[in-house]
Design a protein around this motif. Sequence first.
Motif, PDB file in Angstrom:
ATOM      1  N   PHE A 187      24.284  49.402  22.632  1.00  0.00           N
ATOM      2  CA  PHE A 187      23.120  49.633  21.772  1.00  0.00           C
ATOM      3  C   PHE A 187      23.421  49.367  20.308  1.00  0.00           C
ATOM      4  O   PHE A 187      24.481  49.743  19.791  1.00  0.00           O
ATOM      5  CB  PHE A 187      22.628  51.077  21.911  1.00  0.00           C
ATOM      6  CG  PHE A 187      21.869  51.347  23.184  1.00  0.00           C
ATOM      7  CD1 PHE A 187      20.573  50.873  23.354  1.00  0.00           C
ATOM      8  CD2 PHE A 187      22.443  52.082  24.204  1.00  0.00           C
ATOM      9  CE1 PHE A 187      19.870  51.128  24.526  1.00  0.00           C
ATOM     10  CE2 PHE A 187      21.758  52.341  25.371  1.00  0.00           C
ATOM     11  CZ  PHE A 187      20.467  51.859  25.543  1.00  0.00           C
ATOM     12  N   MET A 188      22.460  48.715  19.647  1.00  0.00           N
ATOM     13  CA  MET A 188      22.494  48.470  18.209  1.00  0.00           C
ATOM     14  C   MET A 188      21.242  49.063  17.572  1.00  0.00           C
ATOM     15  O   MET A 188      20.237  49.300  18.247  1.00  0.00           O
ATOM     16  CB  MET A 188      22.526  46.964  17.923  1.00  0.00           C
ATOM     17  CG  MET A 188      23.734  46.242  18.458  1.00  0.00           C
ATOM     18  SD  MET A 188      25.219  46.571  17.474  1.00  0.00           S
ATOM     19  CE  MET A 188      26.475  46.463  18.747  1.00  0.00           C
ATOM     20  N   ILE A 189      21.322  49.289  16.270  1.00  0.00           N
ATOM     21  CA  ILE A 189      20.141  49.706  15.510  1.00  0.00           C
ATOM     22  C   ILE A 189      19.668  48.500  14.709  1.00  0.00           C
ATOM     23  O   ILE A 189      20.455  47.885  13.981  1.00  0.00           O
ATOM     24  CB  ILE A 189      20.457  50.871  14.563  1.00  0.00           C
ATOM     25  CG1 ILE A 189      21.027  52.055  15.340  1.00  0.00           C
ATOM     26  CG2 ILE A 189      19.194  51.283  13.798  1.00  0.00           C
ATOM     27  CD1 ILE A 189      21.473  53.210  14.464  1.00  0.00           C
ATOM     28  N   ALA A 190      18.405  48.163  14.875  1.00  0.00           N
ATOM     29  CA  ALA A 190      17.825  47.040  14.134  1.00  0.00           C
ATOM     30  C   ALA A 190      16.703  47.543  13.246  1.00  0.00           C
ATOM     31  O   ALA A 190      16.006  48.510  13.574  1.00  0.00           O
ATOM     32  CB  ALA A 190      17.296  45.981  15.090  1.00  0.00           C
ATOM     33  N   ALA A 191      16.539  46.884  12.097  1.00  0.00           N
ATOM     34  CA  ALA A 191      15.468  47.221  11.160  1.00  0.00           C
ATOM     35  C   ALA A 191      14.694  45.961  10.813  1.00  0.00           C
ATOM     36  O   ALA A 191      15.246  44.855  10.822  1.00  0.00           O
ATOM     37  CB  ALA A 191      16.040  47.840   9.883  1.00  0.00           C
ATOM     38  N   THR A 192      13.438  46.138  10.513  1.00  0.00           N
ATOM     39  CA  THR A 192      12.630  44.989  10.114  1.00  0.00           C
ATOM     40  C   THR A 192      13.084  44.487   8.745  1.00  0.00           C
ATOM     41  O   THR A 192      13.535  45.268   7.895  1.00  0.00           O
ATOM     42  CB  THR A 192      11.142  45.345  10.037  1.00  0.00           C
ATOM     43  OG1 THR A 192      10.943  46.329   9.013  1.00  0.00           O
ATOM     44  CG2 THR A 192      10.647  45.891  11.378  1.00  0.00           C
ATOM     45  N   ASN A 193      12.933  43.194   8.525  1.00  0.00           N
ATOM     46  CA  ASN A 193      13.228  42.641   7.198  1.00  0.00           C
ATOM     47  C   ASN A 193      12.348  43.307   6.142  1.00  0.00           C
ATOM     48  O   ASN A 193      12.756  43.466   4.983  1.00  0.00           O
ATOM     49  CB  ASN A 193      12.999  41.128   7.197  1.00  0.00           C
ATOM     50  CG  ASN A 193      14.019  40.397   8.043  1.00  0.00           C
ATOM     51  OD1 ASN A 193      15.097  40.934   8.352  1.00  0.00           O
ATOM     52  ND2 ASN A 193      13.702  39.178   8.440  1.00  0.00           N
ATOM     53  N   ASN A 194      11.157  43.709   6.552  1.00  0.00           N
ATOM     54  CA  ASN A 194      10.223  44.344   5.627  1.00  0.00           C
ATOM     55  C   ASN A 194      10.787  45.641   5.053  1.00  0.00           C
ATOM     56  O   ASN A 194      10.798  45.845   3.836  1.00  0.00           O
ATOM     57  CB  ASN A 194       8.895  44.626   6.350  1.00  0.00           C
ATOM     58  CG  ASN A 194       7.875  45.292   5.447  1.00  0.00           C
ATOM     59  OD1 ASN A 194       7.513  44.758   4.406  1.00  0.00           O
ATOM     60  ND2 ASN A 194       7.416  46.464   5.845  1.00  0.00           N
ATOM     61  N   ILE A 195      11.313  46.523   5.920  1.00  0.00           N
ATOM     62  CA  ILE A 195      11.855  47.793   5.424  1.00  0.00           C
ATOM     63  C   ILE A 195      13.177  47.574   4.694  1.00  0.00           C
ATOM     64  O   ILE A 195      13.498  48.282   3.740  1.00  0.00           O
ATOM     65  CB  ILE A 195      12.002  48.828   6.568  1.00  0.00           C
ATOM     66  CG1 ILE A 195      12.276  50.223   6.005  1.00  0.00           C
ATOM     67  CG2 ILE A 195      13.089  48.417   7.537  1.00  0.00           C
ATOM     68  CD1 ILE A 195      11.128  50.845   5.287  1.00  0.00           C
ATOM     69  N   ILE A 196      13.950  46.563   5.117  1.00  0.00           N
ATOM     70  CA  ILE A 196      15.202  46.254   4.422  1.00  0.00           C
ATOM     71  C   ILE A 196      14.915  45.851   2.977  1.00  0.00           C
ATOM     72  O   ILE A 196      15.564  46.318   2.031  1.00  0.00           O
ATOM     73  CB  ILE A 196      15.966  45.130   5.150  1.00  0.00           C
ATOM     74  CG1 ILE A 196      16.522  45.654   6.484  1.00  0.00           C
ATOM     75  CG2 ILE A 196      17.098  44.581   4.276  1.00  0.00           C
ATOM     76  CD1 ILE A 196      17.147  44.575   7.345  1.00  0.00           C
ATOM     77  N   GLU A 197      13.931  44.979   2.800  1.00  0.00           N
ATOM     78  CA  GLU A 197      13.596  44.502   1.458  1.00  0.00           C
ATOM     79  C   GLU A 197      12.887  45.583   0.641  1.00  0.00           C
ATOM     80  O   GLU A 197      13.070  45.690  -0.575  1.00  0.00           O
ATOM     81  CB  GLU A 197      12.705  43.260   1.567  1.00  0.00           C
ATOM     82  CG  GLU A 197      13.422  42.062   2.205  1.00  0.00           C
ATOM     83  CD  GLU A 197      12.467  40.982   2.662  1.00  0.00           C
ATOM     84  OE1 GLU A 197      11.242  41.107   2.411  1.00  0.00           O
ATOM     85  OE2 GLU A 197      12.940  40.013   3.294  1.00  0.00           O
ATOM     86  N   LYS A 198      12.110  46.420   1.331  1.00  0.00           N
ATOM     87  CA  LYS A 198      11.308  47.430   0.645  1.00  0.00           C
ATOM     88  C   LYS A 198      12.118  48.652   0.251  1.00  0.00           C
ATOM     89  O   LYS A 198      11.930  49.201  -0.851  1.00  0.00           O
ATOM     90  CB  LYS A 198      10.157  47.845   1.568  1.00  0.00           C
ATOM     91  CG  LYS A 198       9.230  48.894   1.005  1.00  0.00           C
ATOM     92  CD  LYS A 198       8.145  49.226   2.031  1.00  0.00           C
ATOM     93  CE  LYS A 198       7.253  50.355   1.552  1.00  0.00           C
ATOM     94  NZ  LYS A 198       6.239  50.719   2.571  1.00  0.00           N
ATOM     95  N   ASP A 199      13.046  49.086   1.115  1.00  0.00           N
ATOM     96  CA  ASP A 199      13.727  50.355   0.850  1.00  0.00           C
ATOM     97  C   ASP A 199      15.095  50.396   1.534  1.00  0.00           C
ATOM     98  O   ASP A 199      15.314  51.175   2.470  1.00  0.00           O
ATOM     99  CB  ASP A 199      12.865  51.525   1.319  1.00  0.00           C
ATOM    100  CG  ASP A 199      13.190  52.813   0.563  1.00  0.00           C
ATOM    101  OD1 ASP A 199      14.307  52.900   0.016  1.00  0.00           O
ATOM    102  OD2 ASP A 199      12.332  53.719   0.528  1.00  0.00           O
ATOM    103  N   ALA A 200      16.021  49.581   1.063  1.00  0.00           N
ATOM    104  CA  ALA A 200      17.370  49.563   1.623  1.00  0.00           C
ATOM    105  C   ALA A 200      18.072  50.907   1.436  1.00  0.00           C
ATOM    106  O   ALA A 200      18.867  51.326   2.279  1.00  0.00           O
ATOM    107  CB  ALA A 200      18.195  48.442   0.967  1.00  0.00           C
ATOM    108  N   GLU A 201      17.754  51.596   0.344  1.00  0.00           N
ATOM    109  CA  GLU A 201      18.374  52.898   0.084  1.00  0.00           C
ATOM    110  C   GLU A 201      18.002  53.896   1.184  1.00  0.00           C
ATOM    111  O   GLU A 201      18.846  54.671   1.654  1.00  0.00           O
ATOM    112  CB  GLU A 201      17.926  53.437  -1.273  1.00  0.00           C
ATOM    113  CG  GLU A 201      18.495  54.810  -1.598  1.00  0.00           C
ATOM    114  CD  GLU A 201      17.864  55.444  -2.826  1.00  0.00           C
ATOM    115  OE1 GLU A 201      18.281  56.560  -3.186  1.00  0.00           O
ATOM    116  OE2 GLU A 201      16.942  54.838  -3.411  1.00  0.00           O
TER     117      GLU A 201
END
Length: 288
Positions: A187-201
């Motif tokens: 298992f891996m954890i994936a995030a949308t590019n949208n949330i990465i760009e919007k709120d990486a913190e």
Amino acid sequence: MREIRIGGVPEHYNLPIHLAIENGLFEKEGIRIKWTDFPGGTGDMKEALRNNESDLCILLTEGIVTDILNGNPSKIVSGYVKTSLTWGIHTQAQSSITDAANIFDKSIAISRFGSGSHLMPIVNAMMSDQSIDAGQFVEIGNIDGAISSLNEGATEIFYWEKFTTKPYLEKGRLKRIGEFISPWPCFMIAATNNIIEKDAELINKVLKIIHKGNSLFMELKNALNIVSKRYDLDTKDAARWYHATEWSVNGWVSNKMLEGVLYSLKEASIVPEVATTEGIIWKQNERK
């Protein structure tokens, strides 16, 4: 309070996150988790990421790698479970099929195309010097759909995580004829590019809490009892699963590991020969 949408299968692998939520680890940091169960597995979660219905999902490694290569606007941001997944190979309870070595010409129930239940039979066949045609797969949605499909004779074989299906075996609703172990961390954890760009913190804070929750769970003295009660497993099965499973406490993702996944996916003709691992991992969590 900042909110983030996370999804995962309703299985024991995600118990560390649920305990972290229940014990207030996220709220303490000003984060509200909106959790969604996806009984359909990785196939459903890939669509949730694509449609911006979830910000993060805990998915099978082979499934998210394949879908990112196929255009899913997401990245792997962390490892989650470091050990391999053991897939049970199942038939209808009264089926005459008894040998898992002779199943590659059978009809196969899958939750969705691109899911683990779809990809693993292909990888299994490839590693057995066999092949499976696309026409052998039938979408069934989830475990209940698989059981109905097997009973109706629409399909003959079904791959699903072995401990999750154990209660169905004990109730005589499925028969297990073999197992297949995925050749990589499951298992891996994936995030949308949208949330990465919007709120990486925010992602970094959430991942830090998940890793802490994983560490606490692996040190929890009554973990076996909790697993057994919540997921309808007898204590012996809970112990076998728990002691064979290790969760990530730092999230590092090895590009070498992903190269191995990509090799198998190419050998099984699941992804194009020109595919590379470039852009699959969120760079700050990549380790060569």
